[in-house]
Scaffold this motif. Structure first.
Motif, short mmCIF file in Angstrom:
data_model
loop_
_atom_site.label_atom_id
_atom_site.label_comp_id
_atom_site.label_asym_id
_atom_site.label_seq_id
_atom_site.Cartn_x
_atom_site.Cartn_y
_atom_site.Cartn_z
N GLY A 1 0.87 -1.10 0.17
CA GLY A 1 0.06 -0.07 0.00
C GLY A 1 0.93 1.32 -0.23
N GLN A 2 2.21 1.21 -0.39
CA GLN A 2 3.02 2.31 -0.12
C GLN A 2 2.90 3.06 -1.55
OE1 GLN A 2 7.01 1.21 0.89
NE2 GLN A 2 6.32 -0.35 2.19
N LEU A 3 2.47 2.26 -2.63
CA LEU A 3 2.24 2.77 -3.75
C LEU A 3 0.73 2.53 -4.47
CD1 LEU A 3 5.40 1.92 -5.76
CD2 LEU A 3 5.25 3.98 -4.84
N ASP A 4 0.27 3.61 -5.03
CA ASP A 4 -0.95 3.35 -5.71
C ASP A 4 -0.94 2.47 -6.83
OD1 ASP A 4 -2.77 5.13 -4.07
OD2 ASP A 4 -1.57 6.68 -4.56
N LEU A 5 0.02 2.76 -7.63
CA LEU A 5 0.28 1.83 -8.97
C LEU A 5 1.67 2.00 -9.29
CD1 LEU A 5 0.22 3.90 -12.16
CD2 LEU A 5 -1.15 4.77 -10.14
N ALA A 6 2.32 1.01 -10.00
CA ALA A 6 3.82 1.06 -10.59
C ALA A 6 3.73 0.55 -11.93
CB ALA A 6 4.52 0.18 -9.65
N SER B 1 4.21 -3.01 -17.78
CA SER B 1 2.77 -3.04 -17.31
C SER B 1 2.50 -2.28 -16.40
CB SER B 1 2.24 -4.62 -17.12
OG SER B 1 2.46 -5.52 -17.98
N MET B 2 1.37 -1.65 -16.09
CA MET B 2 0.86 -1.01 -15.05
C MET B 2 0.41 -2.23 -14.18
SD MET B 2 -2.39 1.46 -14.58
CE MET B 2 -3.58 0.20 -14.86
N VAL B 3 0.86 -1.82 -12.63
CA VAL B 3 0.44 -2.80 -11.71
C VAL B 3 -0.20 -2.33 -10.55
CG1 VAL B 3 2.65 -2.73 -10.59
CG2 VAL B 3 1.20 -4.84 -10.06
N THR B 4 -1.33 -2.85 -10.31
CA THR B 4 -2.29 -2.43 -9.14
C THR B 4 -2.66 -3.37 -8.13
OG1 THR B 4 -4.17 -2.43 -10.44
CG2 THR B 4 -2.99 -0.30 -10.24
N TYR B 5 -2.96 -3.26 -7.04
CA TYR B 5 -3.44 -4.13 -6.16
C TYR B 5 -4.98 -4.58 -6.51
CZ TYR B 5 -3.59 -7.15 -1.89
OH TYR B 5 -3.58 -7.95 -0.86
N ALA B 6 -5.17 -5.71 -6.95
CA ALA B 6 -6.55 -6.19 -7.28
C ALA B 6 -7.43 -6.17 -6.12
CB ALA B 6 -6.56 -7.68 -7.97
#
Length: 300
Positions: free
Chosen positions: A149-154, A272-277
């Motif tokens: 949760g330190q990043l919204d996306l990468a 790719s853009m990575v987010t937490y599902a």
């Protein structure tokens, strides 16, 4: 005695302020659209709530008591504050606020397909007051930061998927094998595959051991976790290494690097853009994701 302010109190205070503005009960009838007797009842109710008299009314005319003047001033300040709150609340309904935390791979700014700066420019055109925090790290560290949760996306090249994360391909990057001008193979027109494989290499620490490569080195005495580290080892003339073509181009043009067997030792990776599902995103994060996908010709 008034211990808390209710909606009824606000209504009574507004009636009181209207009476004062109009100069009396009789004159306030038209503005308030209620009878004089009803106005008198409402003011009496307010005085009972407060515990003291607000105004004198009768044959001598209408006038405020000293406490009535204080209450009028205080109520006007309160109405102004309520109006300011209403305006700010309405403005926020269309405005993005807060913090946005984004992680990036290093040295992709020269990659034409990477439109991250275009996404930033598009986001800045929105009605927003968002502070953007940008971090550059290795793919593994970026994934862990998104999970924590330190990043919204990468955005990076991720060699394999982690179950909690969602990956959205954005663009590709072409990778080749490079040597520096101090390396013995730099002046060799057509070095063979075996000779290249036998040289000392700098490996990518963020790639798994089973990563598919056009040529797997036989020997390595260095590991780098960012592309800049690979570039330093290659420029030293002590190691061969895989580098993105766009990133190495500056040194190629200066005569400091050359690609080895460029037709054979070349492969593509997908960023790719990575987010937490499944984790809810802030409005700002959702908006930026939309802009990021848009500039890459994708939809949400």
């Amino acid at each position: 005695m008034l211990r808390n302010v209710t909606d009824l109190d606000l209504r009574l205070l507004r009636i009181f302020a209207s009476v004062v503005k109009c100069g009396g009960f009789s004159a306030a009838q038209a503005e308030l659209n209620i009878s004089q007797s009803n106005i008198s009842t409402q003011i009496s109710n307010l005085e009972q709530r407060l515990g003291y008299r607000l105004c004198e009314r009768g044959k001598g005319g209408f006038r405020l008591t000293p406490k009535g003047q204080r209450i009028l001033d205080a109520s006007r300040n309160m109405f102004d504050a309520i109006g300011s709150f209403r305006d700010q609340a309405q403005a926020l309904s269309e405005s993005l606020v807060g913090e946005l935390y984004i992680g990036l791979a290093d040295n992709v700014v020269t990659l034409p397909q990477a439109c991250f700066s275009d996404a930033l420019a598009l986001f800045q055109k929105r009605d927003q007051d968002v502070h953007i925090n940008l971090f550059v790290n290795s793919p593994n560290e970026l994934e862990l930061a998104v999970i924590d949760g330190q990043l919204d996306l990468a955005i990076s090249y991720f060699s394999r998927s982690r179950p909690p994360l969602e990956y959205r391909p954005l663009y590709t990057e072409e990778i080749g094998v490079f040597c520096g001008d101090r390396h013995p193979l730099f002046g060799v027109a057509d070095p063979g595959m075996d000779a290249i494989a036998a040289e000392n290499w700098v490996l990518h620490g963020f790639l798994p051991e089973d990563q598919e490569l056009p040529l797997r080195p036989e020997s390595s005495s260095a590991t780098a976790y960012h592309m800049e580290g690979v570039a330093h080892a290659v420029l030293a003339g002590t190691h061969l290494g895989y580098l993105p073509l766009h990133y190495a181009q500056t040194w190629v043009e200066r005569g400091r690097m050359r690609a080895l067997l460029p037709e054979q030792l070349r492969y593509d990776v997908t960023h790719s853009m990575v987010t937490y599902a499944g984790r809810s995103r802030s409005e700002a994060a959702r908006a930026f994701v939309d802009d990021l996908l848009s500039v890459h010709g994708l939809t949400g």
